[in-house]
Design an enzyme around this catalytic site. Structure first.
Site, PDB file in Angstrom:
ATOM      1  N   LYS A   1       9.484  -0.856  14.331  1.00 57.58           N
ATOM      2  CA  LYS A   1      10.041  -0.517  13.006  1.00 57.58           C
ATOM      3  C   LYS A   1      11.122   0.546  13.156  1.00 57.58           C
ATOM      4  O   LYS A   1      12.202   0.461  12.565  1.00 57.58           O
ATOM      5  CB  LYS A   1       8.944   0.051  12.098  1.00 57.58           C
TER       6      LYS A   1
ATOM      7  N   GLU B   1      -4.553  -6.654  14.925  1.00 57.41           N
ATOM      8  CA  GLU B   1      -4.080  -5.328  14.509  1.00 57.41           C
ATOM      9  C   GLU B   1      -5.230  -4.318  14.612  1.00 57.41           C
ATOM     10  O   GLU B   1      -5.007  -3.123  14.799  1.00 57.41           O
ATOM     11  CB  GLU B   1      -3.536  -5.380  13.069  1.00 57.41           C
TER      12      GLU B   1
ATOM     13  N   GLY C   1      -4.764  -1.831   4.942  1.00 57.63           N
ATOM     14  CA  GLY C   1      -3.980  -2.964   4.451  1.00 57.63           C
ATOM     15  C   GLY C   1      -4.660  -4.303   4.696  1.00 57.63           C
ATOM     16  O   GLY C   1      -4.761  -5.149   3.806  1.00 57.63           O
ATOM     17  N   ARG C   2      -5.156  -4.508   5.911  1.00 54.92           N
ATOM     18  CA  ARG C   2      -5.745  -5.816   6.246  1.00 54.92           C
ATOM     19  C   ARG C   2      -7.149  -5.992   5.696  1.00 54.92           C
ATOM     20  O   ARG C   2      -7.775  -7.025   5.915  1.00 54.92           O
ATOM     21  CB  ARG C   2      -5.707  -6.028   7.764  1.00 54.92           C
TER      22      ARG C   2
ATOM     23  N   HIS D   1      -4.191 -33.398  17.324  1.00 58.22           N
ATOM     24  CA  HIS D   1      -3.041 -34.224  17.699  1.00 58.22           C
ATOM     25  C   HIS D   1      -1.889 -33.357  18.193  1.00 58.22           C
ATOM     26  O   HIS D   1      -0.734 -33.792  18.227  1.00 58.22           O
ATOM     27  CB  HIS D   1      -2.618 -35.077  16.506  1.00 58.22           C
TER      28      HIS D   1
ATOM     29  N   LYS E   1       0.832  -1.195   0.000  1.00 56.91           N
ATOM     30  CA  LYS E   1       0.000   0.000   0.000  1.00 56.91           C
ATOM     31  C   LYS E   1       0.869   1.248   0.000  1.00 56.91           C
ATOM     32  O   LYS E   1       0.683   2.161  -0.802  1.00 56.91           O
ATOM     33  CB  LYS E   1      -0.928  -0.027   1.228  1.00 56.91           C
TER      34      LYS E   1
ATOM     35  N   GLU F   1      10.598  -4.596   4.334  1.00 58.90           N
ATOM     36  CA  GLU F   1      10.674  -6.015   3.943  1.00 58.90           C
ATOM     37  C   GLU F   1      10.340  -6.168   2.452  1.00 58.90           C
ATOM     38  O   GLU F   1      11.055  -6.839   1.700  1.00 58.90           O
ATOM     39  CB  GLU F   1       9.673  -6.851   4.754  1.00 58.90           C
TER      40      GLU F   1
END
Ligand SMILES: O=P(O)(O)OC[C@H]1O[C@](O)(CO)[C@@H](O)[C@@H]1O
Length: 534
Positions: A502, A342, A256-257, A373, A198, A204
């Site tokens: 950050k 978030e 973003g999400r 399990h 965005k 990253e």
């Protein structure tokens, strides 16, 4: 008049010892405490919520002004006040012909135009009209992180039976291992790299994008020609060297999400094609309409949110497990982690005052039956109560493997049943006696075989995991998070909590490379820098 939160706390104290199971003495319990929409059923009868508690929970939504804030969201008010933005992800899936304004401007012409451009590009790429410098595109790599990765990665995995395009891969982590391992098997001449960000500044993503460009430049004359950008910052995408016809922009009113519905969903559209992608959007739009108009008592997102508030803020359970009995939803728990944590992991209310109650829960989970399990031991016999959210489809996409599906469904229903019913000491004794155990040893063994039960769960059942149904499920969760945020007084659309780490990472870069000293760092950080540098 008594405060509704206090009233709910009082009701919780009254029912704390009640067995959920006893609520089924009322034969109408299931019908009264489940709700349906389209091909979906939400069953919340295996919780301790009764009619009085539900009424009080619904009163919370009225007190918070949910109806008004919901309209404000759908109609483009700048409800994300700390960033001065609207939250209009619903516009990305609105049908053609809709008019949705923010800041006095109809956003829909832009949305429709971008959707059409995406469809043209996806069709060209899938059909071979858009080719790489070595021929038809075989692989697409989406480079993004957080909302620019989790949504499309989750949806691409979920809709595997609908894939009929090139292979799609996702790289998110700045750990060089991720891009290295992903690119290792690919041919640069037939690969397209999608840089999804965005902001187009996320370290990253920018680091991975530069590495991918270098990789491509080793064999391809014009690497930029095989790059695509998805971003709100078309200028930064251009600076990176991506031609405007392969830049798909979106506005800052898409969080973003919440962004999988627009350009960030391009990798999904390439995988399943524009028609199926349109069905994914239609499913979400149908859920939007349901959320906007259905009365609270039958409104799936509202009900799911109220169950969440009951368990987290009233009962005080710290976490919530998401347990899809649907292998293709394996990435839904991490997706929901971002969406929920978030959005609602915040300690101050929208006006900056202390929240005054606990924030949203820790969300975690994994698909069943695998989790059975691994961590279900704790769900059944640990000292913490973890409300569980099961998901299961009536049918899979493998009719020839129907016996697998029956086992899957049986396990899902059995786990919810076992969590609720448990097994008391007497039953454990009887069971062991039948197996020949007697005396003190039997008593000890019996105690290990007691299940306290009374552990709440909800079940989201649906016909089949189609693109439409997936769109509905994701929109259901988006709105659930929104309702929880409104009731808590939280701004669910900002994420200031990601900033500090950050900033510190940026400052630590030169310390790790030796350009700057660790002076001023705390002893632990300085010691670790020293160890890692050696
Ligand atoms: O799409 P971008 O701008 O690269 O951001 C990626 C992610 O980073 C975050 O800002 C958190 O650091 C998320 O909210 C977002 O989804």
């Amino acid at each position: 008049m008594m405060d509704i939160w206090d009233r709910l706390q009082g009701l919780q104290a009254q029912v704390a010892q009640r067995r959920i199971r006893s609520l089924f003495e009322d034969g109408a319990r299931f019908d009264g405490f489940s709700a349906r929409f389209d091909g979906m059923l939400l069953d919340y009868s295996k919780t301790n919520i009764d009619a009085e508690i539900r009424e009080a929970l619904i009163a919370l939504t009225a007190q918070a002004g949910l109806a008004e804030v919901r309209e404000a969201m759908f109609t483009g008010d700048k409800i994300n006040r700390t960033e001065g933005r609207a939250a209009l992800h619903t516009a990305l899936r609105a049908p053609e012909g809709a008019v949705i304004e923010t800041g006095g401007q109809d956003v829909m012409p832009g949305v429709i135009e971008t959707r059409a451009r995406m469809a043209r590009f996806a069709t060209a790429l899938r059909g071979g009209a858009f080719a790489g410098q070595g021929g038809r595109i075989t692989d697409v790599v989406n480079i993004g992180i957080g909302g620019s990765d989790l949504g499309p990665a989750m949806a691409v995995a979920a809709l595997a039976p609908y894939h009929d395009g090139p292979r799609v891969h996702f790289v998110s982590n700045v750990d060089g291992a991720h891009i290295h391992d992903t690119l290792a098997g690919l041919d640069p001449e037939t690969t397209v790299i999608i840089v999804a960000s965005k902001t187009f500044t996320t370290i990253e993503t920018m680091t991975n994008a530069a590495t991918a460009r270098d990789w491509m430049a080793e064999t391809v004359a014009d690497p930029g020609a095989q790059f695509v950008a998805l971003s709100s910052s078309t200028e930064r995408a251009a600076e990176f060297g991506i031609a405007p016809e392969r830049v798909f922009g979106f506005e800052d009113w898409v969080g973003g999400r919440y962004s999988v519905w627009g350009p960030i969903g391009l990798s999904l559209m390439i995988a399943i094609g524009p028609d199926e992608f349109a069905r994914f959007l239609d499913g979400a739009a149908a859920m939007d309409a349901h959320f906007r108009t259905a009365p609270e008592s039958g409104n799936l997102p509202v009900l799911l949110a109220l169950v969440g508030i009951w368990h987290r803020q009233i009962c005080g359970y710290p976490s919530r497990a998401v347990l899809p009995y649907d292998q293709r939803l394996a990435l839904l728990p991490p997706y929901l982690q971002q969406l929920e944590m978030e959005s609602n992991g915040k300690r101050v209310a929208i006006d900056g005052a202390d929240l005054g109650r606990v924030s949203g829960p820790i969300v975690w989970g994994a698909p069943g039956t695998n989790g059975q399990h691994a961590f279900y031991q704790l769900l059944h016999q640990g000292t913490d109560v973890v409300p569980c959210e099961f998901m299961v489809a009536a049918e899979g996409h493998e009719p020839h493997l129907a016996h697998h599906h029956r086992l899957l469904v049986a396990n899902c229903l059995a786990q919810a049943e076992a969590l609720m019913k448990g097994r008391d000491l007497d039953s454990a004794r009887v069971m062991l006696a039948a197996r020949g155990w007697h005396g003190d040893a039997a008593e000890v063994q019996a105690r290990h075989r007691v299940f306290p039960g009374n552990r709440p769960s909800v079940m989201l059942a649906y016909d089949r995991l189609t693109p439409r149904r997936l769109g509905q499920i994701v929109a259901l969760y988006e709105h659930r998070v929104f309702v929880e945020g409104v009731v808590l007084g939280i701004n669910s659309f900002d994420q200031w909590g990601v900033e500090l780490g950050k900033e510190m990472a940026t400052a630590l870069g030169p310390v790790l490379s030796g350009e700057e000293s660790a002076e001023g760092k705390d002893g632990s950080t300085a010691g670790l820098v020293d160890f890692l540098r050696r």
